[in-house]
Design a protein around this motif. Structure first.
Motif, PDB file in Angstrom:
ATOM      1  N   LEU A 144       0.836  -1.204   0.000  1.00  0.00           N
ATOM      2  CA  LEU A 144       0.000   0.000   0.000  1.00  0.00           C
ATOM      3  C   LEU A 144       0.870   1.251   0.000  1.00  0.00           C
ATOM      4  CD1 LEU A 144      -3.046   0.986   0.359  1.00  0.00           C
ATOM      5  CD2 LEU A 144      -2.388   1.364   2.742  1.00  0.00           C
ATOM      6  N   VAL A 145       1.964   1.220   0.745  1.00  0.00           N
ATOM      7  CA  VAL A 145       2.885   2.355   0.806  1.00  0.00           C
ATOM      8  C   VAL A 145       3.504   2.607  -0.564  1.00  0.00           C
ATOM      9  CG1 VAL A 145       5.064   3.166   1.797  1.00  0.00           C
ATOM     10  CG2 VAL A 145       3.373   2.034   3.244  1.00  0.00           C
ATOM     11  N   TRP A 146       3.903   1.538  -1.247  1.00  0.00           N
ATOM     12  CA  TRP A 146       4.519   1.691  -2.567  1.00  0.00           C
ATOM     13  C   TRP A 146       3.507   2.170  -3.596  1.00  0.00           C
ATOM     14  CZ3 TRP A 146       6.252  -3.945  -1.507  1.00  0.00           C
ATOM     15  CH2 TRP A 146       7.214  -3.938  -0.491  1.00  0.00           C
ATOM     16  N   VAL A 147       2.276   1.672  -3.498  1.00  0.00           N
ATOM     17  CA  VAL A 147       1.214   2.114  -4.417  1.00  0.00           C
ATOM     18  C   VAL A 147       0.945   3.604  -4.218  1.00  0.00           C
ATOM     19  CG1 VAL A 147      -1.255   1.913  -4.945  1.00  0.00           C
ATOM     20  CG2 VAL A 147       0.137  -0.153  -4.657  1.00  0.00           C
ATOM     21  N   PHE A 227       2.981  11.158   5.691  1.00  0.00           N
ATOM     22  CA  PHE A 227       3.555  11.780   6.887  1.00  0.00           C
ATOM     23  C   PHE A 227       4.977  11.286   7.124  1.00  0.00           C
ATOM     24  CE2 PHE A 227       0.188  13.671   9.908  1.00  0.00           C
ATOM     25  CZ  PHE A 227      -0.454  14.275   8.843  1.00  0.00           C
ATOM     26  N   GLY A 228       5.166   9.970   6.991  1.00  0.00           N
ATOM     27  CA  GLY A 228       6.485   9.403   7.234  1.00  0.00           C
ATOM     28  C   GLY A 228       7.521   9.942   6.276  1.00  0.00           C
ATOM     29  N   ASP A 229       7.145  10.041   5.012  1.00  0.00           N
ATOM     30  CA  ASP A 229       8.040  10.598   4.002  1.00  0.00           C
ATOM     31  C   ASP A 229       8.387  12.045   4.324  1.00  0.00           C
ATOM     32  OD1 ASP A 229       9.320  11.439   1.690  1.00  0.00           O
ATOM     33  OD2 ASP A 229       8.091  10.212   0.384  1.00  0.00           O
ATOM     34  N   LEU A 230       7.367  12.830   4.661  1.00  0.00           N
ATOM     35  CA  LEU A 230       7.585  14.243   4.977  1.00  0.00           C
ATOM     36  C   LEU A 230       8.414  14.413   6.247  1.00  0.00           C
ATOM     37  CD1 LEU A 230       4.075  15.776   4.182  1.00  0.00           C
ATOM     38  CD2 LEU A 230       6.175  16.049   2.854  1.00  0.00           C
ATOM     39  N   PHE A 231       8.170  13.547   7.231  1.00  0.00           N
ATOM     40  CA  PHE A 231       8.881  13.683   8.503  1.00  0.00           C
ATOM     41  C   PHE A 231      10.374  13.453   8.311  1.00  0.00           C
ATOM     42  CE2 PHE A 231      10.387  12.286  12.675  1.00  0.00           C
ATOM     43  CZ  PHE A 231       9.864  13.282  13.479  1.00  0.00           C
ATOM     44  N   GLU A 232      10.711  12.424   7.529  1.00  0.00           N
ATOM     45  CA  GLU A 232      12.138  12.177   7.290  1.00  0.00           C
ATOM     46  C   GLU A 232      12.747  13.286   6.452  1.00  0.00           C
ATOM     47  OE1 GLU A 232      15.576   9.669   5.317  1.00  0.00           O
ATOM     48  OE2 GLU A 232      13.698  10.117   4.325  1.00  0.00           O
ATOM     49  N   SER A 233      11.989  13.807   5.481  1.00  0.00           N
ATOM     50  CA  SER A 233      12.483  14.925   4.682  1.00  0.00           C
ATOM     51  C   SER A 233      12.744  16.142   5.559  1.00  0.00           C
ATOM     52  CB  SER A 233      11.462  15.276   3.582  1.00  0.00           C
ATOM     53  OG  SER A 233      11.335  14.221   2.654  1.00  0.00           O
ATOM     54  N   GLN A 234      11.837  16.385   6.505  1.00  0.00           N
ATOM     55  CA  GLN A 234      12.027  17.509   7.430  1.00  0.00           C
ATOM     56  C   GLN A 234      13.285  17.320   8.266  1.00  0.00           C
ATOM     57  OE1 GLN A 234       9.444  17.744  10.909  1.00  0.00           O
ATOM     58  NE2 GLN A 234       9.071  19.911  10.494  1.00  0.00           N
ATOM     59  N   LEU A 235      13.497  16.101   8.769  1.00  0.00           N
ATOM     60  CA  LEU A 235      14.680  15.827   9.583  1.00  0.00           C
ATOM     61  C   LEU A 235      15.957  16.017   8.767  1.00  0.00           C
ATOM     62  CD1 LEU A 235      15.982  14.905  12.196  1.00  0.00           C
ATOM     63  CD2 LEU A 235      15.548  12.533  11.521  1.00  0.00           C
ATOM     64  N   LYS A 236      15.949  15.552   7.524  1.00  0.00           N
ATOM     65  CA  LYS A 236      17.130  15.714   6.673  1.00  0.00           C
ATOM     66  C   LYS A 236      17.403  17.178   6.381  1.00  0.00           C
ATOM     67  CE  LYS A 236      15.820  12.949   3.369  1.00  0.00           C
ATOM     68  NZ  LYS A 236      15.820  12.175   2.106  1.00  0.00           N
ATOM     69  N   ARG A 237      16.365  17.953   6.135  1.00  0.00           N
ATOM     70  CA  ARG A 237      16.564  19.382   5.853  1.00  0.00           C
ATOM     71  C   ARG A 237      17.072  20.101   7.100  1.00  0.00           C
ATOM     72  NH1 ARG A 237      14.846  21.953   1.329  1.00  0.00           N
ATOM     73  NH2 ARG A 237      13.897  20.624  -0.253  1.00  0.00           N
ATOM     74  N   ALA A 260       8.401   5.866   4.784  1.00  0.00           N
ATOM     75  CA  ALA A 260       6.944   5.785   4.779  1.00  0.00           C
ATOM     76  C   ALA A 260       6.431   4.578   5.555  1.00  0.00           C
ATOM     77  CB  ALA A 260       6.429   5.741   3.341  1.00  0.00           C
ATOM     78  N   LEU A 261       7.281   3.568   5.746  1.00  0.00           N
ATOM     79  CA  LEU A 261       6.881   2.385   6.508  1.00  0.00           C
ATOM     80  C   LEU A 261       6.913   2.636   8.008  1.00  0.00           C
ATOM     81  CD1 LEU A 261       8.849  -0.400   4.583  1.00  0.00           C
ATOM     82  CD2 LEU A 261       6.408   0.088   4.413  1.00  0.00           C
ATOM     83  N   ILE A 262       7.735   3.592   8.447  1.00  0.00           N
ATOM     84  CA  ILE A 262       7.938   3.796   9.884  1.00  0.00           C
ATOM     85  C   ILE A 262       6.641   4.178  10.610  1.00  0.00           C
ATOM     86  CG2 ILE A 262       9.135   5.221  11.602  1.00  0.00           C
ATOM     87  CD1 ILE A 262      11.563   5.206   9.730  1.00  0.00           C
ATOM     88  N   PRO A 263       5.782   5.049  10.059  1.00  0.00           N
ATOM     89  CA  PRO A 263       4.494   5.246  10.714  1.00  0.00           C
ATOM     90  C   PRO A 263       3.454   4.209  10.304  1.00  0.00           C
ATOM     91  CG  PRO A 263       4.729   6.808   8.921  1.00  0.00           C
ATOM     92  CD  PRO A 263       6.024   6.051   8.999  1.00  0.00           C
ATOM     93  N   THR A 264       3.501   3.749   9.060  1.00  0.00           N
ATOM     94  CA  THR A 264       2.429   2.907   8.525  1.00  0.00           C
ATOM     95  C   THR A 264       2.386   1.535   9.165  1.00  0.00           C
ATOM     96  OG1 THR A 264       2.729   4.046   6.409  1.00  0.00           O
ATOM     97  CG2 THR A 264       1.357   2.078   6.402  1.00  0.00           C
ATOM     98  N   MET A 265       3.546   0.920   9.385  1.00  0.00           N
ATOM     99  CA  MET A 265       3.565  -0.442   9.918  1.00  0.00           C
ATOM    100  C   MET A 265       3.010  -0.533  11.342  1.00  0.00           C
ATOM    101  SD  MET A 265       4.505  -2.494   7.493  1.00  0.00           S
ATOM    102  CE  MET A 265       3.444  -1.420   6.517  1.00  0.00           C
TER     103      MET A 265
END
Length: 275
Positions: A144-147, A227-237, A260-265
């Motif tokens: 689902l995350v990849w889709v 959210f997971g994708d954005l959160f990691e992007s925020q941390l990297k920035r 994206a798996l970190i919150p979803t799983m």
């Protein structure tokens, strides 16, 4: 770069596919344990790049937490860890993302240190729990995350105009997020109609609660994958880097692949527990 990405992807598939389909479930846990520990190493490097030794200690401490919780053989402790992670994603992460780049990594470093030792082990325990429900159950949930990512990418490229989080990830658009959600709906329907109902979280929710709650559940998981994708992007920035590391040539770091798996799983594991 494309050639490197393809080679790395093929190597990972050559390792992962036999583990998934030909080896006992414990090997799946071992594979993702390596990924989570590598992610912990990268997490620490983002927080304190000037102290590389601390990254190894941090990864070791993350491993110790997982082993201790396994050794206790107390499901309540593992569930508590999952619940802590879910509480963070529901009640704290949205406010942090809403701040954009108006956060101080230096001031929040102790918070992020503790946070990683909750989110990363929780992700591993969630993956192991979903695998215990069945290989198809785990893979269909992860897919689902990849889709969502594929739908967001192509729809965003074709129709994206309104930025979703311009400070954090300028490439993401509202139209892309909606496109990813619609594709996830189609994917969930396909799982219900073409796979045994109890073999996926979508079918299990459809027969237990009905179609509308199932679609709400898909919406929730899709939203938190973003959210997971954005959160990691925020941390990297905040850390001033493009990738979490160069562990995966052409792909960046492990966190870049599993963000994206970190919150979803963990959320999916809690939702699966309801059925």
């Amino acid at each position: 770069m494309l050639k490197t990405r393809i080679i790395t992807a093929l190597i990972l598939l050559a390792v992962l596919l036999p583990i998934l389909f030909f080896l006992p479930a414990v090997y799946v846990g071992a594979f993702f344990l390596v990924a989570i520990i590598a992610g912990a190493w990268e997490w620490s490097r983002l927080l304190a790049p000037e102290t590389p030794r601390a990254a190894w200690l941090y990864a070791t401490f993350c491993l110790v937490i997982i082993f201790v919780l396994l050794g206790l053989q107390n499901v309540a402790w593992q569930f508590s860890l999952l619940l802590l992670a879910v509480i963070f994603w529901f009640f704290i992460a949205p406010f942090m993302l809403a701040r954009g780049m108006n956060l101080s990594l230096q001031k929040l470093r102790p918070f992020y240190v503790v946070l990683g030792l909750i989110l990363l082990p929780a992700t591993w325990f969630a993956i192991v729990f979903l695998r215990e429900l069945g290989l198809v159950f785990l893979l269909s949930t992860m897919a689902l995350v990849w889709v969502a990512d594929i739908g967001a990418y192509f729809v965003g490229k074709a129709f994206g105009k309104r930025k979703l989080a311009v400070q954090i990830s300028p490439g993401k658009s509202v139209e892309g997020a909606v496109g990813g959600l619609v594709l996830c709906y189609a994917y969930a329907f396909a799982c219900v109609f073409f796979l045994p109902l109890e073999s996926t979280i979508f079918g299990a929710w459809a027969i237990r609660f009905g179609w509308v709650p199932m679609l709400l559940m898909v919406s929730l998981l899709t939203a938190f994958s973003i959210f997971g994708d954005l959160f990691e992007s925020q941390l990297k920035r905040l850390a001033g880097v493009k990738d979490s590391s160069q562990l995966l040539p052409g792909h960046g770091g492990v966190l870049d692949r599993i963000d994206a798996l970190i919150p979803t799983m963990p959320i999916a594991a809690i939702l699966a527990g309801l059925v």
